[in-house]
Design an enzyme around this catalytic site. Structure first.
Site, mmCIF file in Angstrom:
data_model
loop_
_atom_site.group_PDB
_atom_site.id
_atom_site.type_symbol
_atom_site.label_atom_id
_atom_site.label_comp_id
_atom_site.label_asym_id
_atom_site.label_seq_id
_atom_site.Cartn_x
_atom_site.Cartn_y
_atom_site.Cartn_z
ATOM 1 N N SER A 257 -7.913 -2.281 -2.631
ATOM 2 C CA SER A 257 -7.331 -2.391 -3.969
ATOM 3 C C SER A 257 -7.341 -3.835 -4.444
ATOM 4 C CB SER A 257 -5.894 -1.866 -3.972
ATOM 5 O OG SER A 257 -5.044 -2.744 -3.263
ATOM 6 N N LYS A 258 -7.293 -4.004 -5.766
ATOM 7 C CA LYS A 258 -7.294 -5.344 -6.352
ATOM 8 C C LYS A 258 -6.089 -6.155 -5.887
ATOM 9 C CE LYS A 258 -9.960 -4.466 -10.550
ATOM 10 N NZ LYS A 258 -9.982 -4.576 -12.025
ATOM 11 N N ARG A 259 -5.013 -5.439 -5.549
ATOM 12 C CA ARG A 259 -3.789 -6.128 -5.103
ATOM 13 C C ARG A 259 -4.088 -7.072 -3.946
ATOM 14 N NH1 ARG A 259 1.367 -3.187 -2.190
ATOM 15 N NH2 ARG A 259 2.524 -5.090 -1.716
ATOM 16 N N TYR A 260 -4.984 -6.644 -3.061
ATOM 17 C CA TYR A 260 -5.333 -7.471 -1.907
ATOM 18 C C TYR A 260 -6.694 -8.138 -2.077
ATOM 19 C CZ TYR A 260 -1.440 -5.068 0.297
ATOM 20 O OH TYR A 260 -0.197 -4.581 0.579
ATOM 21 N N GLU A 262 -8.212 -9.193 -4.662
ATOM 22 C CA GLU A 262 -8.268 -10.291 -5.619
ATOM 23 C C GLU A 262 -7.105 -11.268 -5.463
ATOM 24 O OE1 GLU A 262 -8.833 -8.832 -9.556
ATOM 25 O OE2 GLU A 262 -10.605 -7.668 -9.036
#
Length: 495
Positions: A257-260, A262
């Protein structure tokens, strides 16, 4: 036959300053750095900043700062001559090498190994759709390659490379033998014009000019490799050894996921993670040393790392594993090292305390810290007792009179200890003398809450030894007062 001298190991990290330094790029940096260090080689940093619209100086600065924080120092480049760069060398920049690329583009054009393409975007899209309808793999049909091209009078749109329709085969250190069919590639765009090279061309020139021996990068670049090998052959360049690292996946093996994916590496620093722990974590994303050992420092990683043992399948990103590794690295630090790391935040929070007092807190709390950010929330009660509810003092189903009796026993026990001898050992001995038929929990739980005001905190003997005899007695009396004031409504089975 003597094979001759072994080619010196030279590897590179080539990020684009179009975004922050993330986990994936950091892992690529680490694996290259480890490979260089264990082979007495060179680790080169090259910024691929030819995308003028998206490249930003703030991202360049963040990439450099992130690598420096991780301790991944690079070994060469232009001598430091601009303010703000970290390290002895500044990185190579593609934007400063335009004349180099222009020379090689012109060489390919002169040798008819590249040509100007005049097709517009609309024409190319229409051609692509026709191929899809016919069930063909879409690729450029190459009609601008021919000398009698009727479009030659137009404004050139791009420069294309003449792609050989041949089999491209190479041995990948991670994936073994890899084969591509050149007939499926089509003539690749390698530049917009003589002074605007594109990625696949510029990287080929840079790797040759910088004598890169091994290209260790993410598997998202695997499809670029046959294109680059064909250009290397067209320019009579030597092909480096390739190693393509597995994708980093979420726990359910889906796309991260973008949470991790990015999250900037420097954000982890702000959250209280140690650079050594982060390096340790990303080293285990797709590789594992022999045996069960997982907690490693850079020296140990350098000794144990083997790029040929990197797995082919995706590497799972486990944030809980990162936090656990961070706690282990914190435990391995000396109290003095931790004090140095914690001091800036103590100052920022206006927490003024003697160094020796803070060192005592570190000794008590170190084993409970998951990140550096845990320290202040977990030790704030040492500086000031928080206001807590009396029901927190209750051990299991104790009644108010039982809690009061327990606290009075503890108070009498600590009152007997000389202030100069008020150590964790003497407090523990005093408490053990009153723990007989009564359970340990009935004595230790309410006393620990009385001294900390919290549900979770260190052993009361440790707390007492740090805050001292006077403050210990004062806090026990505050607890007794809370019990007295709430005697009538405290014992509520529903609480």
């Amino acid at each position: 036959m003597n094979p001759g001298p072994k080619k010196p190991v030279r590897v590179r990290l080539a990020p684009s300053p179009t975004g922050s330094l993330h986990i994936g790029t950091a892992r690529t940096a680490l694996f290259n750095w480890l490979f260089a260090r264990q082979n007495n080689g060179k680790f080169i940093l090259r910024l691929e900043d030819t995308d003028k619209e998206r490249s930003e100086k703030k991202f360049e600065k963040e990439i450099l700062e992130g690598l420096k924080w991780l301790g991944l120092d690079w070994d060469e480049g232009p001598i430091l001559n601009q303010e703000g760069y970290l390290g002895e060398f500044s990185p190579y920049r593609q934007s400063e090498r335009i004349e180099v690329y222009k020379k090689y583009l012109q060489k390919l054009l002169d040798e008819k190994k590249a040509y100007y393409c005049y097709c517009t975007k609309d024409e190319l899209e229409a051609e692509r759709q026709d191929m899809i309808v016919e069930g063909l793999s879409p690729k450029y049909n190459g009609h601008c390659r021919h000398p009698d091209n009727p479009k030659a009078g137009r404004e050139p749109q791009v420069i294309r490379f003449v792609t050989s329709e041949t089999k491209i085969e190479f041995t990948d250190l991670v994936r073994g033998k890899v084969v591509f069919d050149g007939s499926l590639l089509g003539d690749q765009v390698i530049a917009k014009n003589l002074i605007t090279p594109l990625y696949n061309f510029a990287v080929v020139i840079d790797d040759e000019e910088m004598r890169v021996s091994h290209v260790i990068r993410g598997e998202d670049h695997l499809s670029n490799t046959p294109k680059q090998i064909l250009m290397q052959k067209a320019l009579d360049f030597e092909t480096p050894v390739y190693a393509h690292l597995p994708l980093i996946l979420a726990a359910d093996r889906s796309k991260l996921s973008k949470r991790y994916a990015e999250t900037s590496l420097l954000d982890y620093r702000e959250k209280g993670y140690l650079p050594g722990a982060l390096l340790n974590f990303i080293a285990l994303l797709g590789w594992h040393p022999k045996g069960d050992e997982e907690v490693m420092n850079p020296s140990q990683m350098t000794e144990k790392f083997d790029v040929k043992k990197v797995q082919k399948s995706g590497a799972v990103f486990n944030p809980e594993k990162l936090t656990w590794l961070n706690s282990q690295h914190i435990k391995n630090l000396s109290s003095q090292e931790l004090f140095k790391l914690l001091s800036p935040e103590l100052k920022e929070k206006n927490i003024i305390a003697e160094k020796e007092f803070v060192l005592k807190l570190i000794e008590v709390e170190k084993s409970r810290l998951k990140t550096l950010k845990d320290f202040i929330p977990q030790t704030d009660f040492f500086f000031e007792l928080p206001n807590y509810e009396a029901k927190l003092l209750r051990w299991k189903d104790e009644t108010l009179p039982e809690i009061e009796t327990s606290l009075l026993k503890s108070l009498r026990a600590v009152e007997k200890i000389n202030a100069k001898e008020f150590t964790a050992k003497s407090i523990k001995e005093a408490l053990e003398s009153i723990v007989d038929s009564t359970s340990r929990g009935q004595i230790y739980w309410p006393l620990r809450v009385a001294l900390s005001g919290k549900k979770a905190s260190p052993d009361p003997a440790e707390i007492g030894s740090i805050i001292g005899k006077e403050e210990t007695e004062k806090r026990i009396k505050i607890a007794l007062e809370k019990v007295t004031n709430t005697r009538e409504n405290y014992y509520d089975q529903s609480s």
